[in-house]
Design a protein around this motif. Structure first.
Motif, short mmCIF file in Angstrom:
data_model
loop_
_atom_site.label_atom_id
_atom_site.label_comp_id
_atom_site.label_asym_id
_atom_site.label_seq_id
_atom_site.Cartn_x
_atom_site.Cartn_y
_atom_site.Cartn_z
N GLN A 19 0.83 -1.20 0.00
CA GLN A 19 0.00 0.00 0.00
C GLN A 19 0.87 1.25 0.00
O GLN A 19 2.00 1.24 0.50
CB GLN A 19 -0.98 -0.03 1.18
CG GLN A 19 -2.00 -1.14 1.00
CD GLN A 19 -3.06 -1.23 2.05
OE1 GLN A 19 -3.99 -2.00 1.90
NE2 GLN A 19 -2.95 -0.48 3.16
N PRO A 20 0.36 2.35 -0.57
CA PRO A 20 1.19 3.54 -0.76
C PRO A 20 1.55 4.24 0.54
O PRO A 20 0.87 4.08 1.57
CB PRO A 20 0.32 4.44 -1.64
CG PRO A 20 -1.07 3.98 -1.39
CD PRO A 20 -0.99 2.51 -1.15
N THR A 43 2.33 4.31 6.18
CA THR A 43 1.72 3.54 5.10
C THR A 43 0.21 3.67 5.22
O THR A 43 -0.34 3.69 6.34
CB THR A 43 2.12 2.06 5.20
OG1 THR A 43 3.53 1.95 5.09
CG2 THR A 43 1.46 1.23 4.10
N ARG A 82 -5.88 8.38 2.41
CA ARG A 82 -4.78 9.06 1.73
C ARG A 82 -5.38 10.15 0.85
O ARG A 82 -6.05 9.86 -0.13
CB ARG A 82 -3.95 8.09 0.89
CG ARG A 82 -2.67 8.70 0.31
CD ARG A 82 -1.87 7.65 -0.45
NE ARG A 82 -0.55 8.15 -0.84
CZ ARG A 82 -0.30 8.79 -1.99
NH1 ARG A 82 -1.30 9.03 -2.86
NH2 ARG A 82 0.92 9.20 -2.26
#
Length: 261
Positions: free
Chosen positions: A19-20, A71, A81
């Protein structure tokens, strides 16, 4: 990624690696609507869904971290995000199945300690988020953008605690206005000690003369927990079984120390 030293690391894979990244600037608190330990919450995220939170907190203060705080986790809808790469750190906390119960003292303490660390480690500002995309602290139902279909999480009791106890506690401790409590310590006043001692005596033997302090001392450790739950002054405090056990041991130690003098 950042791992909180006060939590047990229970890393979720492949999410943790795939995950980003985010720049964490919010902390959002949830109730999981289940009386789960941190380990059980981890198992649920691992085995039953592709969603997750960064942290899980059990009733007894057991705290697990599942993903590093830099994260993305998927518990906060649009706040996970944001377009600028910033996002929220999330925690799921054990609750009853209707989400109506308050946090336990152990949960409150862990929320405060984690909040202070997030402020110190990531610079999350000491304010309640005024807008959904503004940095700060909050609870899941605070902004509709944090819940895809709306939510009543957490319940009213925990919202009150957040506003009156948890968030003020984070601010006070982070700014040095109140010290962190000593580990494994429970303050007992003289009045409480006397009341517990007499309750212990009455529970063990209703005919016992409460002035027989030696008998009280001998019985304190074994019966203080049971006596406390039978005594109006203590049964309404909301103490957990673990806290009552600790209280029993503390009563015995304090009584022994006073009798020695």
């Amino acid at each position: 990624m950042a791992w909180y030293p006060g939590a047990v690391k229970m890393e979720l894979q492949p999410e943790s690696d795939q995950q980003p990244a985010i720049t964490p600037d919010q902390f959002i608190v949830h109730s999981i609507i289940a009386p789960w330990t941190a380990k059980r919450t981890y198992e649920y995220w691992r085995d039953s869904t592709n969603l997750e939170s960064h942290f899980g907190l059990g009733y007894e203060g057991d705290l697990g971290q599942f993903i590093g705080t830099e994260t993305r986790a998927d518990a906060n809808y649009l706040a996970n995000r944001r377009p600028n790469g910033h996002g929220a750190v999330s925690i799921e906390t054990a609750s009853n199945t209707s989400g109506t119960d308050p946090w336990t003292p152990a949960q409150i303490e862990e929320l405060i300690k984690l909040g202070v660390w997030l402020h110190q480690r990531h610079g999350i500002p000491l304010r309640i988020c005024p807008e959904w995309d503004a940095p700060g602290f909050g609870y899941h139902r605070l902004h509709p953008e944090w819940a895809k279909d709306g939510t009543n999480c957490p319940g009213d009791a925990r919202v009150r605690q957040f506003k009156e106890v948890v968030f003020p506690g984070i601010v006070a401790r982070a700014t040095g206005k109140t010290p962190a409590p000593e580990e494994d310590d429970m303050a007992i006043s003289d009045d409480d000690l006397k009341r517990i001692a007499l309750a212990v005596a009455a529970f063990k033997n209703p005919d016992l003369d409460p002035r027989d302090v030696f008998q009280i001392q001998r019985d304190a450790s074994a019966y203080a927990k049971q006596a406390a739950t039978q005594t109006k002054g203590l049964s309404t405090t909301g103490l957990t079984d673990a806290q009552l056990d600790k209280l029993a041991d503390k009563v015995a130690d304090k009584l022994a120390a006073r009798l020695a003098n």
